[in-house]
Scaffold this active site. Sequence first.
Site, PDB file in Angstrom:
ATOM      1  N   SER A 180       0.513  -0.950   0.318  1.00 61.43           N
ATOM      2  CA  SER A 180       0.190   0.408   0.098  1.00 61.43           C
ATOM      3  C   SER A 180       0.949   1.391  -0.478  1.00 61.43           C
ATOM      4  O   SER A 180       1.994   1.341  -0.977  1.00 61.43           O
ATOM      5  CB  SER A 180      -0.790   0.105   1.268  1.00 61.43           C
ATOM      6  OG  SER A 180      -1.713   1.206   1.332  1.00 61.43           O
ATOM      7  N   ASP A 221      -9.741  -5.396  -4.317  1.00 59.25           N
ATOM      8  CA  ASP A 221      -9.381  -4.586  -3.640  1.00 59.25           C
ATOM      9  C   ASP A 221      -9.777  -3.334  -4.079  1.00 59.25           C
ATOM     10  O   ASP A 221     -10.071  -2.598  -4.902  1.00 59.25           O
ATOM     11  CB  ASP A 221      -7.773  -4.542  -3.388  1.00 59.25           C
ATOM     12  CG  ASP A 221      -7.046  -2.929  -2.938  1.00 59.25           C
ATOM     13  OD1 ASP A 221      -7.779  -2.495  -1.956  1.00 59.25           O
ATOM     14  OD2 ASP A 221      -5.584  -3.853  -2.668  1.00 59.25           O
ATOM     15  N   HIS A 247      -7.525  -5.251  -0.266  1.00 59.56           N
ATOM     16  CA  HIS A 247      -5.887  -4.831  -0.004  1.00 59.56           C
ATOM     17  C   HIS A 247      -5.157  -5.436   1.312  1.00 59.56           C
ATOM     18  O   HIS A 247      -4.459  -6.058   1.412  1.00 59.56           O
ATOM     19  CB  HIS A 247      -7.106  -4.014   0.557  1.00 59.56           C
ATOM     20  CG  HIS A 247      -5.722  -2.858  -0.017  1.00 59.56           C
ATOM     21  ND1 HIS A 247      -5.162  -2.222  -0.850  1.00 59.56           N
ATOM     22  CD2 HIS A 247      -5.169  -2.167   1.190  1.00 59.56           C
ATOM     23  CE1 HIS A 247      -4.405  -1.295  -0.561  1.00 59.56           C
ATOM     24  NE2 HIS A 247      -3.922  -0.745   0.155  1.00 59.56           N
TER      25      HIS A 247
END
Length: 520
Positions: free
Chosen positions: A190, A363, A394
């Site tokens: 991320s 995601d 995610h």
Amino acid sequence: MRTFSTLVISLLTLDALTDAILQNNKEVPQCNNGKKKCRSLLTTNYNPDLDLPTPKIIRRHGYPAESYIVQTEDGYLLEIHRIPYGRKGRRSGKKEVVFLQHGVFGSSADWVVAGPDTALAYLLADKGYDVWLGNARGNTYSRSHISYSPMDLAFWDFSFHEMGYFDLPAEIDFILNKTDHTQMIYIGHSMGTTMFYVLTSQRPEYNEKLLGAISLAPVAYLSRTRSPIRYLAPFALNIEKIMDWIGNGEFLAHNTMLNYVTKIACELNHMEMKRCEDFLFILCGHDPYQFKMSLLPVILGHTPAGGSTRTLVHFAQFIDSGKFRQFDYGKDENLHIYNSTFPPKYDLKFISTKVAFFYADNDLLTNEQDVKELYTLLPNPVGLFKVNFTYFNHLDFLWAKDVKALVYNDLLLVLKTFSKTRARSEVLTVTNVIPQNPSLISDTDQGSPWERYLQMTMTERSLYATEKRLSTKRSDQTFMQKISAFPGDFSRKMERKWNNSTMREMLNHWIRPEPTPVPT
């Protein structure tokens, strides 16, 4: 005044929580004999990892752990952690160094809380890698500066730009010097991927210090994100001003108060835990099949680990602008800082490091189109892989039950190729993830008109709603003349959409929806 307001809010929160505890306590059956199974009000099967810092979690599971303090060029003191070898002990020979960087409001704990059978940090250590875990400025482990206190607004004057530009170089140089290596492998999740793109585009000399990089749920372009956080993007600057007034620019600090609130809100019983689980699913994607409910208290014991409000605002700007660029301070301030009314874009052509992408369909934060757009702009990509599980989201890249089989086993295969010379067109051999063609998805493959509507920015939706109301009163040409009054970049973007008849098709479907088929 600010302190008084915070105190009042805290007291009101505690009062509400006390009522919730008392009410919940009435519903819990009392155990007056040995036959009934007693259940604790706050937790059932206590896991010590909930309250331990990262190094102690690592040691508790039989791995060695080391901690170091690294000072950045701009004075922040970062605590980084190390697992020098696995549970089987040291291995002979020089080991490759792997650096793991957490995501937004995360910490080094993200890579270990899933336990030895699941967590990537342990898996890499057992495979013979020298594993280092980063902690970005402002989180639980990196709340120190040589001149500022966390109580000072100036301490929180940063986003992931400063993390990539200052934090990563300091950590990389320290690690390479400590291990006597010239190169290392970078793995980010991320925001950890965003920091990498900032580093290698803004300070390209660091490409030579990286053998390769793996991006898990890569984040750079966010205009197509499906997460509900997109609805907050237009109000990001207002939110920042409010948070600066209330919390000195800090956001979601992991302190005793927050820990108590999450414990009460998410651990009283199965219903509360399910509610918190659903909240995570709303933000990141629904995956009840891979989420381990018993891990939730441990996750909440470490996450969120805190950060700056500006970090959140910077991501919101990505959503609103559709561009991967530096922080937008507003036209006047931009002129002073950048000598331009708009912030400069990050120049991806300077990223010469080998990069592999792992992403997931479910995601909500990173859209497949955004991921593929980013991938095609990198000079040296080595693999674009989609997780072979429909519901993978995610956070599953860190904590999914089967993340080892679904992602990590193939990640290990990719790591071994970084030291080899490969042709750009060569497809890596993997066992479970699905290699993808990096070509962008065409408009006709974007799903239903409603799905395409959801991918529009807030400004586009507003214009779309206006066009819907007035479509019967004026022609297409009149509408485009109206659009031309907007700034150049925006009007050209809207004109392309209109000429490609994407908006017109969506409008027609919205005004005259297709009839629902009758079941036979």
